[in-house]
Write an enzyme that holds these catalytic residues in place. Sequence first.
Site, PDB file in Angstrom:
ATOM      1  N   SER A 235       0.832  -1.195   0.000  1.00  0.00           N
ATOM      2  CA  SER A 235       0.000   0.000   0.000  1.00  0.00           C
ATOM      3  C   SER A 235       0.868   1.247   0.000  1.00  0.00           C
ATOM      4  CB  SER A 235      -0.858  -0.013   1.270  1.00  0.00           C
ATOM      5  OG  SER A 235      -1.410   1.257   1.507  1.00  0.00           O
TER       6      SER A 235
ATOM      7  N   TYR B 194      -1.621  -1.109  10.908  1.00  0.00           N
ATOM      8  CA  TYR B 194      -1.922  -1.706   9.598  1.00  0.00           C
ATOM      9  C   TYR B 194      -0.772  -1.416   8.626  1.00  0.00           C
ATOM     10  CZ  TYR B 194      -3.402  -1.306   4.757  1.00  0.00           C
ATOM     11  OH  TYR B 194      -3.413  -1.364   3.394  1.00  0.00           O
TER      12      TYR B 194
ATOM     13  N   LYS C 155       2.321  -3.861   6.607  1.00  0.00           N
ATOM     14  CA  LYS C 155       2.698  -3.851   5.184  1.00  0.00           C
ATOM     15  C   LYS C 155       4.206  -3.610   5.047  1.00  0.00           C
ATOM     16  CE  LYS C 155      -1.317  -4.529   3.216  1.00  0.00           C
ATOM     17  NZ  LYS C 155      -1.599  -5.824   2.596  1.00  0.00           N
TER      18      LYS C 155
END
Length: 332
Positions: free
Chosen positions: A124, A148, A152
């Site tokens: 992302s 989050y 990643k």
Amino acid sequence: MKILVTGGAGFIGSHTVVELLDSGYEVVIIDNFSNSSPKVLDSIKEITNKDFKFYEGDVCDKQLLNKIFDENDINSVIHFAGFKAVGESVKKPLMYYRNNIDSTLSLLEVMGEHNVKKLVFSSSATVYGKPKELPIKEDASLSTTNPYGSTKLMIEGILKDLYISDNSWSIAVLRYFNPIGAHPTGLIGENPKDIPNNLMPYIVKVANKELKELSVFGNDYDTHDGTGVRDYIHVVDLSRGHIKAIEKVNKDTGINYYNLGTGTGYSVLDIVETFKRVNNIDVPYKIVDRRPGDIDACFADPTKALNELGFKATHTLDEMCKDAYNYVLKNK
Ligand code: UD1
């Protein structure tokens, strides 16, 4: 060629499975429906008129993964499965680290044991943190602002170390900007189970009168109209980027990073106005305080994906807004 798609019933996963099947690949999906529904599988079949193999279960489950690799001659893997809600990750960090990291480690171990070393990973633009320069290039500095995003970035680090240890791996890390829209058939799309956090799903629910009004988070950003600017990309374009990435990992070894965006930034109010115009419907909104952690603007330099993958997004913002609403109308 057989591709394993983890999280293939999810928003981006399901659109990518459609593109894979339409491009002549065979597909095996593993999904536990934690943020999706079994109905999606039928919709994929209806759109493509093609079949695929499905395993219900968790990517953390190594026994199941072993069974999948034993039963199928998998050539490459696209790894989407993971938790993705920023706010929830702040409240339940351990759940995010456990799920997203554990599942990836299990997958990589089982892939290695079966000598399958071609991987496309769903990352992302969140790994760019607060970008210092716009548009963002892949070699920009990396940082994160929530658990989050940290999962990643950690996975990107794991993949890099894995490649250093064994350079017969071939890995494409795709950094998505803001995927919106839905398949033009209206059969698959984005369907958050709770009140949406992201802009487009929220607008859609307001247009559909499920929510009263949109809160625009701040109009004093350093942008053309003061509202936050992002690089929205149609989910069908994004999915096609995965086909290009699969071609790349099957051609060359190495670990490569690609931005998947359009390179154009639109503000919150640009999105609201376009949505209203193309769908001929009102979207009431009010300006409220900034959302903590948000940044002024974030958009990609998409040149590397164009030069090395031959990928270019072609859908317009009008199409993104039209398809997002069409999906909801068809699924009322
Ligand atoms: C968010 C995540 C990012 C994730 C991406 C997935 C954060 C900080 N980042 O990006 O990690 O990869 O989603 O698409 O959450 N907005 C409103 N009102 C709303 C919702 C959003 O005004 O109800 C504004 C936001 O302030 C922002 C823009 O709309 O300017 C886009 O927000 P959103 O869709 O949540 O995406 P990002 O924050 O860019």
